[in-house]
Design a protein around this motif. Structure first.
Motif, PDB file in Angstrom:
ATOM      1  N   LEU A   1      51.034 -21.779  26.932  1.00 58.06           N
ATOM      2  CA  LEU A   1      51.606 -20.906  27.898  1.00 58.06           C
ATOM      3  C   LEU A   1      51.316 -21.542  29.143  1.00 58.06           C
ATOM      4  N   HIS A   2      50.188 -22.087  29.138  1.00 54.56           N
ATOM      5  CA  HIS A   2      50.058 -23.029  30.415  1.00 54.56           C
ATOM      6  C   HIS A   2      50.815 -24.047  30.811  1.00 54.56           C
ATOM      7  N   LEU A   3      51.215 -24.900  29.504  1.00 57.27           N
ATOM      8  CA  LEU A   3      52.208 -25.996  29.621  1.00 57.27           C
ATOM      9  C   LEU A   3      53.455 -25.476  29.932  1.00 57.27           C
ATOM     10  N   ILE A   4      53.745 -24.510  29.005  1.00 59.03           N
ATOM     11  CA  ILE A   4      55.319 -23.747  29.551  1.00 59.03           C
ATOM     12  C   ILE A   4      55.310 -23.438  30.913  1.00 59.03           C
ATOM     13  N   ARG A   5      54.120 -22.980  31.638  1.00 63.67           N
ATOM     14  CA  ARG A   5      54.326 -22.441  33.162  1.00 63.67           C
ATOM     15  C   ARG A   5      54.531 -23.491  33.820  1.00 63.67           C
ATOM     16  N   GLN A   6      53.587 -24.657  33.600  1.00 62.89           N
ATOM     17  CA  GLN A   6      53.932 -25.802  34.253  1.00 62.89           C
ATOM     18  C   GLN A   6      54.992 -26.673  34.097  1.00 62.89           C
ATOM     19  N   GLU A   7      55.801 -26.564  32.905  1.00 66.04           N
ATOM     20  CA  GLU A   7      56.983 -27.328  32.725  1.00 66.04           C
ATOM     21  C   GLU A   7      58.027 -26.507  33.120  1.00 66.04           C
ATOM     22  N   HIS A   8      58.057 -25.267  32.908  1.00 64.27           N
ATOM     23  CA  HIS A   8      59.088 -24.293  32.986  1.00 64.27           C
ATOM     24  C   HIS A   8      59.373 -23.257  34.114  1.00 64.27           C
ATOM     25  N   GLY A   9      57.902 -22.854  34.566  1.00 58.68           N
ATOM     26  CA  GLY A   9      57.763 -21.932  35.653  1.00 58.68           C
ATOM     27  C   GLY A   9      57.074 -20.685  34.958  1.00 58.68           C
ATOM     28  N   SER A  10      56.460 -19.837  35.940  1.00 58.41           N
ATOM     29  CA  SER A  10      55.952 -18.829  35.562  1.00 58.41           C
ATOM     30  C   SER A  10      56.846 -17.440  34.865  1.00 58.41           C
ATOM     31  N   ALA A  11      58.001 -17.555  35.372  1.00 54.98           N
ATOM     32  CA  ALA A  11      58.810 -16.486  34.823  1.00 54.98           C
ATOM     33  C   ALA A  11      59.072 -16.814  33.313  1.00 54.98           C
ATOM     34  N   THR A  12      59.310 -17.921  33.002  1.00 50.68           N
ATOM     35  CA  THR A  12      59.601 -18.395  31.480  1.00 50.68           C
ATOM     36  C   THR A  12      58.234 -18.421  30.750  1.00 50.68           C
ATOM     37  N   ALA A  13      57.033 -18.416  31.072  1.00 51.09           N
ATOM     38  CA  ALA A  13      55.889 -18.354  30.470  1.00 51.09           C
ATOM     39  C   ALA A  13      55.730 -16.934  30.322  1.00 51.09           C
ATOM     40  N   THR A  14      55.892 -15.980  31.312  1.00 52.72           N
ATOM     41  CA  THR A  14      55.570 -14.692  31.206  1.00 52.72           C
ATOM     42  C   THR A  14      56.771 -13.993  30.090  1.00 52.72           C
ATOM     43  N   ARG A  15      57.857 -14.227  30.407  1.00 47.27           N
ATOM     44  CA  ARG A  15      58.688 -13.741  29.235  1.00 47.27           C
ATOM     45  C   ARG A  15      58.229 -14.029  27.654  1.00 47.27           C
ATOM     46  N   LEU A  16      57.894 -15.253  27.672  1.00 55.64           N
ATOM     47  CA  LEU A  16      57.452 -15.752  26.279  1.00 55.64           C
ATOM     48  C   LEU A  16      56.133 -14.935  25.793  1.00 55.64           C
ATOM     49  N   ALA A  17      55.282 -14.746  26.574  1.00 60.60           N
ATOM     50  CA  ALA A  17      54.344 -14.013  26.271  1.00 60.60           C
ATOM     51  C   ALA A  17      54.736 -12.723  26.012  1.00 60.60           C
ATOM     52  N   ARG A  18      55.614 -12.183  26.730  1.00 56.76           N
ATOM     53  CA  ARG A  18      56.007 -10.692  26.520  1.00 56.76           C
ATOM     54  C   ARG A  18      56.455 -10.688  24.990  1.00 56.76           C
ATOM     55  N   ARG A  19      57.289 -11.670  24.926  1.00 57.36           N
ATOM     56  CA  ARG A  19      57.820 -11.831  23.660  1.00 57.36           C
ATOM     57  C   ARG A  19      56.655 -11.849  22.265  1.00 57.36           C
ATOM     58  N   MET A  20      55.805 -12.505  22.443  1.00 51.02           N
ATOM     59  CA  MET A  20      54.902 -13.174  21.676  1.00 51.02           C
ATOM     60  C   MET A  20      53.711 -11.741  21.759  1.00 51.02           C
ATOM     61  N   VAL A  21      53.951 -10.752  22.570  1.00 53.01           N
ATOM     62  CA  VAL A  21      52.922  -9.739  22.666  1.00 53.01           C
ATOM     63  C   VAL A  21      51.673 -10.216  23.001  1.00 53.01           C
ATOM     64  N   VAL A  22      51.193 -11.325  24.052  1.00 48.90           N
ATOM     65  CA  VAL A  22      50.178 -11.507  24.342  1.00 48.90           C
ATOM     66  C   VAL A  22      50.148 -11.688  25.800  1.00 48.90           C
ATOM     67  N   PRO A  23      48.753 -11.689  26.410  1.00 49.41           N
ATOM     68  CA  PRO A  23      48.781 -11.690  28.161  1.00 49.41           C
ATOM     69  C   PRO A  23      49.353 -13.238  28.442  1.00 49.41           C
ATOM     70  N   PRO A  24      49.848 -13.210  29.720  1.00 52.96           N
ATOM     71  CA  PRO A  24      50.524 -14.288  30.123  1.00 52.96           C
ATOM     72  C   PRO A  24      49.576 -15.167  30.616  1.00 52.96           C
TER      73      PRO A  24
END
Length: 320
Positions: free
Chosen positions: A167-190
């Motif tokens: 998620l850190h790498l996703i946040r770095q490459e694609h931004g916090s919004a994408t990382a947070t949405r992905l975390a929500r899909r995976m049911v884990v903390p962003p």
């Protein structure tokens, strides 16, 4: 930007850690607006490999994709795994051409065997940090980190910390919004604060007079825009300030100030990405008070100024 991912799978590869990488980078979620990756699992000769759970896994390819991937990932492997010379050579080539290298848990040992941890900060599962340091004395092993980034080298601690690093790498490459949405899909903390000390065996027991601080943490999250003191938090928890500070570190692995700063930086990232607010207004809403304080903390923790971060990630969001 990341477009292709090659995952190395050798004999005794750990299926959970491999599954984490497949879940984040190998699952097609483009219909929901997530980025797509060319994801390939690679074994030394393209043949099936035995996992640490005993079943066999058929890869996509041999080592060929490793020479072209934007990200080369190494999941955990058993400590006795033999690493073929061609695998070490492929890792060295990937590092030399500037690819991202990412290890999960004991995958760091493969990077160490390739000589890629020398004079670099790194981590691994808390059970293995001493052994990693012993085998690779030039590595700068950080024993309490969930993940460590040193340039394009990213190493994570055990098992679920691989999700944090992804998620850190996703946040770095694609931004916090994408990382947070992905975390929500995976049911884990962003984002998780603190370090591995939260998970080391024999943790500090919760005494009856020191109940969980979760209600206090939730209150803090809802009031990031205001000045918050340890004395105020301690009063909310019904503790003396020193007792509260000790309990806070025991439950989160960090100090109240550091936890607050991390959460404020995360809020600032979202505001910079998703709103037209000025940097001064972002500083006010995220609790830093003024733009100078925001720039100081943001640059230290993100590695970019608020202005450059907004330019990068708002442009990516609009171009995607």
């Amino acid at each position: 930007m990341l477009r292709s991912v090659a995952v190395l799978a050798l004999d005794q590869v750990a299926p959970f850690e491999l599954g984490v990488l497949a879940e984040v980078f190998g699952t097609d979620r483009t219909a929901d607006g997530f980025p797509a990756y060319r994801f390939q699992v690679c074994s030394p000769d393209g043949d099936p490999v035995r996992t640490s759970s005993g079943f066999h896994l058929t890869p996509h390819a041999d080592l060929g994709p490793v020479d072209e991937a934007d990200l080369v990932a190494i999941p955990a492997h058993s400590q006795g795994t033999t690493v073929p010379g061609p695998v070490l050579d492929a890792l060295r080539r990937a590092d030399a051409r500037g690819a991202h290298l990412f290890s999960v848990c004991s995958g760091a040992f493969l990077l160490g065997e390739a000589g890629l941890l020398d004079d670099r900060e790194c981590t691994t599962h808390w059970r293995y940090v001493d052994e990693l340091q012993r085998r690779h004395p030039r590595a700068r092993v950080r024993c309490n980190s969930l993940y460590v980034q040193d340039g394009r080298l990213l190493t994570s601690a055990g098992t679920a910390a691989g999700i944090d690093a992804c998620l850190h790498l996703i946040r770095q490459e694609h931004g916090s919004a994408t990382a947070t949405r992905l975390a929500r899909r995976m049911v884990v903390p962003p984002h998780r604060d603190g370090g591995q000390s939260q998970y080391v065996e024999a943790p500090i027991p919760k005494a009856p007079e020191a109940p969980t601080l979760e209600p206090v943490l939730e209150w803090m999250m809802g009031h990031l825009d205001r000045t918050i003191t340890v004395e105020e938090l301690a009063a909310r928890a019904g503790m003396a300030p020193r007792t509260f500070a000790r309990r806070f570190r025991a439950e989160t692995g960090t100090t109240p100030h550091d936890w607050l700063t991390n959460q404020r930086v995360l809020l600032a990232r979202r505001l910079l990405e998703e709103t037209p607010l000025s940097v001064e207004a972002v500083a006010d809403q995220s609790g830093f008070g003024d733009a100078a304080a925001l720039r100081h903390h943001f640059s230290r923790r993100v590695g970019a100024t608020p202005h450059s971060y907004r330019t990068t990630f708002r442009d990516r969001a609009h171009s995607g």
